[in-house]
Design a protein around this motif. Structure first.
Motif, PDB file in Angstrom:
ATOM      1  N   LEU A 187      44.750  28.843  82.574  1.00 23.97           N
ATOM      2  CA  LEU A 187      43.170  28.763  82.391  1.00 23.97           C
ATOM      3  C   LEU A 187      42.587  29.980  83.218  1.00 23.97           C
ATOM      4  N   THR A 188      43.079  30.570  84.184  1.00 19.40           N
ATOM      5  CA  THR A 188      42.421  31.378  85.385  1.00 19.40           C
ATOM      6  C   THR A 188      42.985  32.807  84.923  1.00 19.40           C
ATOM      7  N   GLU A 189      44.014  32.877  84.051  1.00 19.81           N
ATOM      8  CA  GLU A 189      44.735  34.301  84.073  1.00 19.81           C
ATOM      9  C   GLU A 189      43.512  35.467  83.616  1.00 19.81           C
ATOM     10  N   GLY A 190      43.641  36.492  84.316  1.00 17.50           N
ATOM     11  CA  GLY A 190      42.593  37.596  83.808  1.00 17.50           C
ATOM     12  C   GLY A 190      40.945  37.189  84.374  1.00 17.50           C
ATOM     13  N   LEU A 191      40.701  35.937  84.754  1.00 15.30           N
ATOM     14  CA  LEU A 191      39.339  36.049  85.068  1.00 15.30           C
ATOM     15  C   LEU A 191      39.114  36.222  86.707  1.00 15.30           C
TER      16      LEU A 191
ATOM     17  N   ALA B 162      37.626  35.437  90.309  1.00 13.58           N
ATOM     18  CA  ALA B 162      38.107  34.378  91.080  1.00 13.58           C
ATOM     19  C   ALA B 162      37.122  33.169  90.910  1.00 13.58           C
ATOM     20  N   GLU B 163      35.501  33.662  90.927  1.00 11.30           N
ATOM     21  CA  GLU B 163      34.624  32.545  90.842  1.00 11.30           C
ATOM     22  C   GLU B 163      34.786  31.854  89.396  1.00 11.30           C
ATOM     23  N   LYS B 164      35.132  32.827  88.343  1.00  7.69           N
ATOM     24  CA  LYS B 164      34.977  32.237  86.976  1.00  7.69           C
ATOM     25  C   LYS B 164      36.276  31.615  86.887  1.00  7.69           C
ATOM     26  N   GLY B 165      37.313  31.642  87.375  1.00  8.72           N
ATOM     27  CA  GLY B 165      38.432  31.008  87.222  1.00  8.72           C
ATOM     28  C   GLY B 165      38.285  29.624  87.979  1.00  8.72           C
ATOM     29  N   PHE B 166      37.573  29.529  89.004  1.00 11.11           N
ATOM     30  CA  PHE B 166      37.515  28.269  89.814  1.00 11.11           C
ATOM     31  C   PHE B 166      36.460  27.355  88.902  1.00 11.11           C
ATOM     32  N   ASP B 167      35.481  28.216  88.107  1.00 11.31           N
ATOM     33  CA  ASP B 167      34.642  27.176  87.106  1.00 11.31           C
ATOM     34  C   ASP B 167      35.474  26.759  86.207  1.00 11.31           C
ATOM     35  N   ALA B 168      36.350  27.521  85.544  1.00  8.96           N
ATOM     36  CA  ALA B 168      37.180  27.042  84.276  1.00  8.96           C
ATOM     37  C   ALA B 168      38.009  25.948  84.839  1.00  8.96           C
ATOM     38  N   VAL B 169      38.562  26.175  85.883  1.00 10.06           N
ATOM     39  CA  VAL B 169      39.650  24.770  86.426  1.00 10.06           C
ATOM     40  C   VAL B 169      38.470  23.593  86.512  1.00 10.06           C
ATOM     41  N   VAL B 170      37.510  23.616  87.145  1.00 11.83           N
ATOM     42  CA  VAL B 170      36.592  22.339  87.375  1.00 11.83           C
ATOM     43  C   VAL B 170      36.015  21.814  86.029  1.00 11.83           C
ATOM     44  N   GLU B 171      35.799  22.926  85.213  1.00 14.90           N
ATOM     45  CA  GLU B 171      35.302  22.159  83.814  1.00 14.90           C
ATOM     46  C   GLU B 171      36.489  21.586  82.934  1.00 14.90           C
ATOM     47  N   SER B 172      37.620  22.167  83.083  1.00 13.67           N
ATOM     48  CA  SER B 172      38.616  21.737  82.376  1.00 13.67           C
ATOM     49  C   SER B 172      38.981  20.281  83.114  1.00 13.67           C
ATOM     50  N   TYR B 173      39.140  20.268  84.220  1.00 16.12           N
ATOM     51  CA  TYR B 173      39.332  18.862  85.224  1.00 16.12           C
ATOM     52  C   TYR B 173      38.371  17.761  84.958  1.00 16.12           C
ATOM     53  N   LEU B 174      36.993  18.178  85.200  1.00 11.98           N
ATOM     54  CA  LEU B 174      36.112  17.023  85.020  1.00 11.98           C
ATOM     55  C   LEU B 174      35.648  17.120  83.625  1.00 11.98           C
ATOM     56  N   SER B 175      36.529  16.935  82.619  1.00 11.39           N
ATOM     57  CA  SER B 175      36.216  16.972  81.212  1.00 11.39           C
ATOM     58  C   SER B 175      36.396  15.571  80.800  1.00 11.39           C
ATOM     59  N   PRO B 176      35.374  14.951  79.847  1.00 10.23           N
ATOM     60  CA  PRO B 176      35.870  13.886  79.180  1.00 10.23           C
ATOM     61  C   PRO B 176      37.245  13.845  78.395  1.00 10.23           C
ATOM     62  N   ARG B 177      37.568  14.989  78.069  1.00  9.40           N
ATOM     63  CA  ARG B 177      39.089  15.001  77.407  1.00  9.40           C
ATOM     64  C   ARG B 177      39.915  14.806  78.361  1.00  9.40           C
ATOM     65  N   HIS B 178      39.904  15.272  79.576  1.00  9.00           N
ATOM     66  CA  HIS B 178      41.072  14.840  80.548  1.00  9.00           C
ATOM     67  C   HIS B 178      40.812  13.477  81.247  1.00  9.00           C
ATOM     68  N   ARG B 179      39.710  13.061  81.147  1.00  5.70           N
ATOM     69  CA  ARG B 179      39.463  11.534  81.638  1.00  5.70           C
ATOM     70  C   ARG B 179      39.974  10.642  80.566  1.00  5.70           C
ATOM     71  N   ASN B 180      39.920  11.047  79.273  1.00  2.00           N
ATOM     72  CA  ASN B 180      40.313  10.129  78.188  1.00  2.00           C
ATOM     73  C   ASN B 180      41.999  10.169  77.841  1.00  2.00           C
ATOM     74  N   ASN B 181      42.690  11.320  78.693  1.00  4.89           N
ATOM     75  CA  ASN B 181      43.892  11.398  78.437  1.00  4.89           C
ATOM     76  C   ASN B 181      44.796  11.740  79.679  1.00  4.89           C
ATOM     77  N   ALA B 182      44.870  10.361  80.167  1.00  3.42           N
ATOM     78  CA  ALA B 182      45.635  10.179  81.479  1.00  3.42           C
ATOM     79  C   ALA B 182      47.174  10.505  81.197  1.00  3.42           C
ATOM     80  N   ALA B 183      47.848  10.184  80.295  1.00  2.00           N
ATOM     81  CA  ALA B 183      49.134  10.521  80.203  1.00  2.00           C
ATOM     82  C   ALA B 183      49.344  11.895  80.084  1.00  2.00           C
ATOM     83  N   ARG B 184      48.688  12.738  79.826  1.00  5.91           N
ATOM     84  CA  ARG B 184      48.993  14.235  79.848  1.00  5.91           C
ATOM     85  C   ARG B 184      48.071  14.806  80.621  1.00  5.91           C
ATOM     86  N   GLY B 185      47.208  14.104  81.542  1.00  9.65           N
ATOM     87  CA  GLY B 185      46.418  14.827  82.398  1.00  9.65           C
ATOM     88  C   GLY B 185      47.202  15.041  83.950  1.00  9.65           C
TER      89      GLY B 185
END
Length: 204
Positions: free
Chosen positions: A76-80, A82-105
């Motif tokens: 997720l953070t490759e080439g970004l 640092a601050e944009k990389g941090f935001d990318a991780v947070v947005e991906s982690y605290l997303s409905p997709r991650h919430r709804n997919n515990a088995a692959r999260g």
């Protein structure tokens, strides 16, 4: 039937892979050996040809799941910056997709409480992988000492994990979405405050 030389290794990998999904979805205490073997269409009796105990499988499945989260964050953070990389991780982690997919999260919200009640090997594996996760996030927090960056990274991971745990537990979708949003905002506020402090120091 004759099997290839690496058939046993392939089967073992398949068991670990499917166990990592099943454990994240049901918790470390939520699946018996019988249940785990059903995930790969194998009999209970064949389990001990591959693993010395159920705990040994849990440790391997946990390590695999946590390693994959680290790889995902690095991708997720490759080439970004640092601050944009941090935001990318947070947005991906605290997303409905991650919430709804515990088995692959991430394994942390799914398994941390169970691992805390497990044996020393599982706790050592968990702690070692968690250190790697903290390292990844710490590198996304610029203009801080190594100690401060790791402390901030640990706090960020704790916030993300807690937000996901609560969002998954909430029975109401609106409340669940609000919890994810609150977690994202808390981390944005944290990074904005840190950036402002760093800028003020630079100007002294």
């Amino acid at each position: 039937m004759r099997y290839s030389k690496d058939h046993g290794q392939q089967t073992r990998r398949r068991i670990v892979e499917n166990a990592s999904y099943g454990l994240r979805e049901n918790g470390a205490d939520g699946l018996s050996v019988v249940d785990l073997m059903k995930l790969v269409d194998l009999t209970h009796g064949s389990f001990y040809a591959y693993f010395k105990s159920r705990d040994a499988l849990v440790v391997e499945a946990l390590a695999l799941a946590m390693d994959r989260t680290v790889v995902h964050w690095l991708d997720l953070t490759e080439g970004l910056p640092a601050e944009k990389g941090f935001d990318a991780v947070v947005e991906s982690y605290l997303s409905p997709r991650h919430r709804n997919n515990a088995a692959r999260g991430c394994a942390l919200p799914a398994l941390a409480a169970d691992i805390g009640r497990s044996g020393p090997e599982a706790r050592r594996t968990f702690a070692g992988r968690l250190e790697k996760m903290i390292d990844v996030i710490a590198r996304l927090i610029p203009r801080r000492s190594s100690t401060d960056a790791r402390q901030a990274a640990a706090g960020a991971i704790a916030t993300m994990v807690g937000s996901i745990v609560l969002a998954r537990a909430a029975g109401d979708r609106q409340l669940s979405d609000a919890l994810l949003k609150a977690g994202r905002q808390a981390l944005r506020n944290q990074t904005a405050s840190a950036s402002a402090e760093a800028s003020a120091v630079d100007q002294i």
